[in-house]
Design an enzyme around this catalytic site. Structure first.
Site, PDB file in Angstrom:
ATOM      1  N   GLU A 117       1.134  -1.024  -0.405  1.00 21.66           N
ATOM      2  CA  GLU A 117      -0.125   0.422  -0.212  1.00 21.66           C
ATOM      3  C   GLU A 117       1.037   1.163   0.011  1.00 21.66           C
ATOM      4  OE1 GLU A 117      -2.105   0.717   3.531  1.00 21.66           O
ATOM      5  OE2 GLU A 117      -1.130  -1.066   4.459  1.00 21.66           O
ATOM      6  N   LYS A 119       3.261   4.994   1.120  1.00 21.91           N
ATOM      7  CA  LYS A 119       2.893   5.123   2.622  1.00 21.91           C
ATOM      8  C   LYS A 119       2.853   6.386   2.216  1.00 21.91           C
ATOM      9  CE  LYS A 119       7.291   5.764   5.063  1.00 21.91           C
ATOM     10  NZ  LYS A 119       7.152   7.160   5.072  1.00 21.91           N
ATOM     11  N   ASP A 121       1.946  10.630   3.579  1.00 18.62           N
ATOM     12  CA  ASP A 121       2.660  11.525   3.651  1.00 18.62           C
ATOM     13  C   ASP A 121       2.669  12.247   5.141  1.00 18.62           C
ATOM     14  OD1 ASP A 121       5.619  12.649   4.148  1.00 18.62           O
ATOM     15  OD2 ASP A 121       5.852  13.368   2.176  1.00 18.62           O
ATOM     16  N   TYR A 229      -3.051   0.878   9.405  1.00 14.57           N
ATOM     17  CA  TYR A 229      -2.320   0.269   8.345  1.00 14.57           C
ATOM     18  C   TYR A 229      -1.736  -1.174   9.063  1.00 14.57           C
ATOM     19  CZ  TYR A 229       1.418   3.527  10.136  1.00 14.57           C
ATOM     20  OH  TYR A 229       2.003   4.587  10.978  1.00 14.57           O
ATOM     21  N   LYS A 318      11.086   3.540  -1.306  1.00 15.61           N
ATOM     22  CA  LYS A 318      10.467   4.980  -1.188  1.00 15.61           C
ATOM     23  C   LYS A 318      11.298   5.551  -2.543  1.00 15.61           C
ATOM     24  CE  LYS A 318       9.867   6.708   3.035  1.00 15.61           C
ATOM     25  NZ  LYS A 318      11.449   8.350   3.248  1.00 15.61           N
ATOM     26  N   CYS A 412      16.854  46.711 -17.524  1.00 17.25           N
ATOM     27  CA  CYS A 412      16.585  45.525 -18.227  1.00 17.25           C
ATOM     28  C   CYS A 412      17.660  45.339 -18.085  1.00 17.25           C
ATOM     29  CB  CYS A 412      15.564  46.338 -19.312  1.00 17.25           C
ATOM     30  SG  CYS A 412      16.083  44.731 -19.593  1.00 17.25           S
ATOM     31  N   CYS A 415      17.650  45.207 -22.105  1.00 14.60           N
ATOM     32  CA  CYS A 415      17.383  46.354 -23.233  1.00 14.60           C
ATOM     33  C   CYS A 415      18.415  47.715 -22.810  1.00 14.60           C
ATOM     34  CB  CYS A 415      16.624  46.552 -24.525  1.00 14.60           C
ATOM     35  SG  CYS A 415      15.325  46.938 -23.040  1.00 14.60           S
ATOM     36  N   CYS A 430      10.000  45.630 -17.396  1.00 11.87           N
ATOM     37  CA  CYS A 430      10.932  46.570 -18.030  1.00 11.87           C
ATOM     38  C   CYS A 430      10.171  47.724 -18.801  1.00 11.87           C
ATOM     39  CB  CYS A 430      11.765  46.369 -18.978  1.00 11.87           C
ATOM     40  SG  CYS A 430      11.960  46.382 -21.099  1.00 11.87           S
ATOM     41  N   CYS A 436      12.441  46.166 -26.507  1.00 14.74           N
ATOM     42  CA  CYS A 436      13.222  45.305 -25.516  1.00 14.74           C
ATOM     43  C   CYS A 436      13.352  43.807 -26.349  1.00 14.74           C
ATOM     44  CB  CYS A 436      13.091  44.784 -24.865  1.00 14.74           C
ATOM     45  SG  CYS A 436      13.063  43.357 -23.674  1.00 14.74           S
TER      46      CYS A 436
HETATM   47  N1  5U1 Z   1       1.314   2.450   4.746  1.00 22.00           N
HETATM   48  C1  5U1 Z   1       1.933   2.216   5.584  1.00 22.00           C
HETATM   49  N2  5U1 Z   1       2.819   2.616   6.164  1.00 22.00           N
HETATM   50  N3  5U1 Z   1       3.747   2.025   7.663  1.00 22.00           N
HETATM   51  C2  5U1 Z   1       4.455   2.991   8.264  1.00 22.00           C
HETATM   52  N4  5U1 Z   1       2.031   0.845   6.429  1.00 22.00           N
HETATM   53  C3  5U1 Z   1       2.542   1.105   7.600  1.00 22.00           C
HETATM   54  N5  5U1 Z   1       3.321   0.283   8.460  1.00 22.00           N
HETATM   55  C4  5U1 Z   1       3.828   1.052   8.944  1.00 22.00           C
HETATM   56  C5  5U1 Z   1       4.399   2.677   9.263  1.00 22.00           C
HETATM   57  C6  5U1 Z   1       6.018   2.674  10.170  1.00 22.00           C
HETATM   58  O1  5U1 Z   1       4.957  -0.016  10.054  1.00 22.00           O
HETATM   59  C7  5U1 Z   1       4.484  -0.880  10.151  1.00 22.00           C
HETATM   60  C8  5U1 Z   1       5.170  -1.917   9.743  1.00 22.00           C
HETATM   61  C9  5U1 Z   1       5.000  -1.343  12.013  1.00 22.00           C
END
Ligand code: 5U1
Length: 676
Positions: A117, A119, A121, A229, A318, A412, A415, A430, A436
């Site tokens: 899946e 990751k 941010d 997750y 990553k 400028c 020119c 300008c 120009c």
């Molecule tokens: N999608 C996802 N992000 N993430 C971050 N899964 C997931 N699992 C994590 C972390 C830190 O840790 C488990 C593997 C424990």
């Protein structure tokens, strides 16, 4: 009439179930089942009953998301099961090495099954449910101790205050990521800019800032989401055998999981998943920085165990970093088509977001001031998706002693004419106009661009060569070019020269809106050019109009009217316009009948890929029907056409309750409207 207590209790329970269902459909399954107005009506009925019968109030009622008083500070939370971090991989080889490590450790060459899946941010958090009730939300912190952010997580609609159904564990602690979808980030930054406040650097910082609010009423105004997750702690319940089944179970209990989750076999399919998602990345509604692969069988996870603070059975593969640190080597000032003098940062080349970046625009001197940037500074640069690289901040404590201030030039750089900065305008300009050379080059590039005369084979480099060689001075000279003049140019073969002359000849036949757009009048974009053409029908009528008459046109306000009026009165512009017509540039008469403009007054937005016709054709057909076609979704948008891979605009339209048509529905609508 006020109901009695026992019927109120039944009704309160019914309304809560109903509202929880609506929330679940909307925020967890992304599949709204009722209009917002219906949700609001039911929420108000529940609030009314809870006011009448305070004894029926409960902390997990959908009316109780936003708590009362701001906190003094965040208390600390100890994670009974530490919140781990992940090892990283940065290449296909490192992914293969991960698979090999697992096989060696398991002493087996079998193909391993992985749950994969994106990751996200965002910010890692833990949610604790006691008998189904959300009792604690905490940040990861250092993995052992985090901060108690319960009041804030309660305001996030995709986090259930009570788990769904009956068959949930008596104690469940889930982990996941709280993040801000791109639409929420854009909205938040628009608001910050409108209040002259500093915008957030990226959605992750915006999510972190929103969760660190001591007043949950502020968090409640931020568009945040959570995807789960992992399970940290579970008591009184036997989890299924695989991670993917655990996630499905979490989903059934009302927790949001990532829709992209999949199960694959072996590292080669992991690599395929990674590549597919890299392609999809820009069209997702949220930022991701990689893919997480986890051994799917929980028994195998247990056999593999941990090293220091990371599990052996998972890895984060990553994407190339989207933010990097580099140095500002110099600032040069570029002159654009309208004379705008733009500071451009020359950077120590740095690999970011998958490409090497050595330049970034600084927009204008206000931006230079806002960033407080000096030549020699270390800066953070960000390249997200297809967006041009941005300098997001200066690392002030790394400023060298010989750092130099950035000054707007007085003259400028191309020119030598005076650089002026009008009051209230961010851009400096300008004052050389078409004297120009930089402005002339840009004007010719604009004139030949796709949305204007669309001259095939005349790229930017060629325009620059033609101007530098004094073969052309303005756009009309293009139509006097000869084979003999073109052949000696760098990288110009006979065939290319002939093709260019041919496309110049055929581009002479254009339309009035394209011609007006191609003139490059300040503030006259495609839509305004179309409105002007429709209103005045002939170029002569437009050129004769005074500012008052110009103001009659859709889209034209006092500033635009002033720019148009000034442009068509300047002798050198009149000269270019006449020469263009003398050299054969022409267009058919416009006869637009008001009766054939059924979309007059409507604002449409096109997003994603339209396979049947492309966005540009869709746009002009809508404009022909009288619609204004805008580039972004706002409360004023009438309809959003969402093609394939629609991203944040679709989310925003849905948030605002705007009508959305898919490609097929759009085409049916177009045909209907055009055949009326
Ligand atoms: N999608 C996802 N992000 N993430 C971050 N899964 C997931 N699992 C994590 C972390 C830190 O840790 C488990 C593997 C424990």
């Amino acid at each position: 009439m006020k109901p009695d207590l026992s019927s109120a209790r039944v009704e309160v329970a019914r309304l809560r179930d109903q509202l929880n269902d609506f929330n679940y459909q909307y925020y967890v399954l992304d599949d709204p089942c009722v209009p917002d107005a219906e949700y609001d009506r039911q929420l108000r009925s529940l609030q009314q009953l809870e006011r009448e019968y305070p004894e029926l109030l409960s902390n997990d009622s959908p009316t109780q998301r936003v708590g009362g008083q701001p906190l003094e500070g965040f208390t600390q939370v100890t994670h009974e099961v530490p919140m781990l971090s992940l090892d990283n991989a940065f290449s296909a080889d490192e992914l293969l090495a991960f698979e090999k490590r697992l096989q060696d450790r398991l002493n087996s060459k079998i193909t391993l099954e992985f749950a994969c899946e994106p990751k996200l941010d965002g910010i890692a958090v833990s949610l604790l449910y006691d008998n189904g009730v959300l009792v604690r939300g905490a940040t990861r912190g250092d993995g052992s101790t985090g901060e108690n952010i319960t009041a804030n997580v309660r305001t996030i609609p995709s986090i259930p205050l009570h788990l769904r159904g009956e068959n949930y564990p008596p104690i469940l602690e889930v982990r996941g990521e709280i993040y801000m979808p791109r639409a929420g980030f854009e909205r938040l930054n628009e608001q910050a800019r409108a209040r002259q406040e500093k915008p957030f650097v990226n959605p992750r910082n915006a999510a972190a800032g929103s969760l660190r609010q001591l007043d949950p009423r502020i968090t409640a105004t931020r568009l945040l989401q959570m995807c789960c997750y992992n399970v940290g702690r579970v008591e009184g319940y036997n989890l299924p055998d695989t991670h993917s089944e655990v996630l499905q179970l979490l989903n059934a209990w009302g927790l949001r999981i990532n829709a992209e989750m999949d199960v694959v076999q072996g590292a080669s399919q992991c690599q395929q998943y990674y590549e597919n998602l890299s392609e999809k990345r820009d069209s997702l509604a949220y930022d991701i920085d990689g893919i997480v692969f986890k051994i799917n069988r929980l028994a195998l996870q247990q056999r593999l165990g941990f090293v220091s603070r990371a599990p052996r059975w998972a890895i984060a593969y990553k994407f190339p970093a989207q933010e990097e640190i580099t140095r500002l080597l110099d600032v040069e000032f570029q002159v654009g088509r309208t004379g705008a003098v733009t500071p451009v940062a020359r950077l120590q080349p740095v690999f970011v977001g998958g490409v090497t970046v050595s330049n970034a625009t600084l927009h204008n001197m206000d931006e230079v001031e806002r960033l407080g940037i000096m030549v020699g500074d270390s800066v953070v640069i960000r390249r997200a998706g297809d967006v041009i690289p941005q300098i997001v901040k200066v690392i002030e404590n790394r400023r060298p002693d010989d750092a130099q201030t950035i000054e707007l030039p007085i003259e400028c750089p191309v020119c030598g004419s005076e650089v002026e900065r009008e009051e209230g305008e961010a851009a400096a300009r300008c004052s050389g106009g078409l004297y120009c050379q930089a402005q002339r080059k840009e004007a010719i590039k604009h004139f030949s661009s796709r949305k204007a005369l669309d001259i095939d084979g005349l790229g930017d480099k060629l325009v620059e060569q033609l101007v530098d060689e004094n073969l052309i001075h303005h756009a009309a000279d293009l139509f006097n070019l000869t084979l003999d003049q073109l052949l000696p140019l760098e990288r110009m073969g006979k065939k290319s020269a002939e093709n260019l002359l041919e496309s110049l000849a055929s581009s002479r036949e254009t339309t009035l809106p394209r011609f007006l757009y191609g003139l490059g009048i300040r503030e006259v974009g495609e839509a305004t050019a179309l409105s002007l053409a429709r209103y005045f029908k002939t170029l002569d009528a437009l050129m004769a109009a005074n500012e008052e008459q110009l103001l009659e046109v859709d889209d034209v306000g006092p500033i635009v009217a002033h720019h148009i009026h000034r442009f068509v009165r300047q002798p050198h512009n009149i000269e270019v316009i006449n020469s263009l017509q003398e050299r054969g540039v022409c267009w058919p008469d416009l006869q637009v009948d008001a009766g054939t403009r059924p979309l007059e007054g409507q604002i449409w937005v096109l997003t994603g890929t339209l396979h049947t016709m492309g966005r540009s054709e869709g746009k002009s057909r809508l404009q022909e029907l009288g619609a204004k076609v805008a580039g972004s979704v706002s409360a004023k948008t009438t309809t959003l056409v969402a093609g394939e891979k629609s991203g944040s605009k679709l989310n925003k339209a849905e948030d605002l309750g705007i009508r959305v048509l898919n490609e097929e529905e759009f085409i049916v609508q177009l045909f209907k409207l055009e055949s009326n």
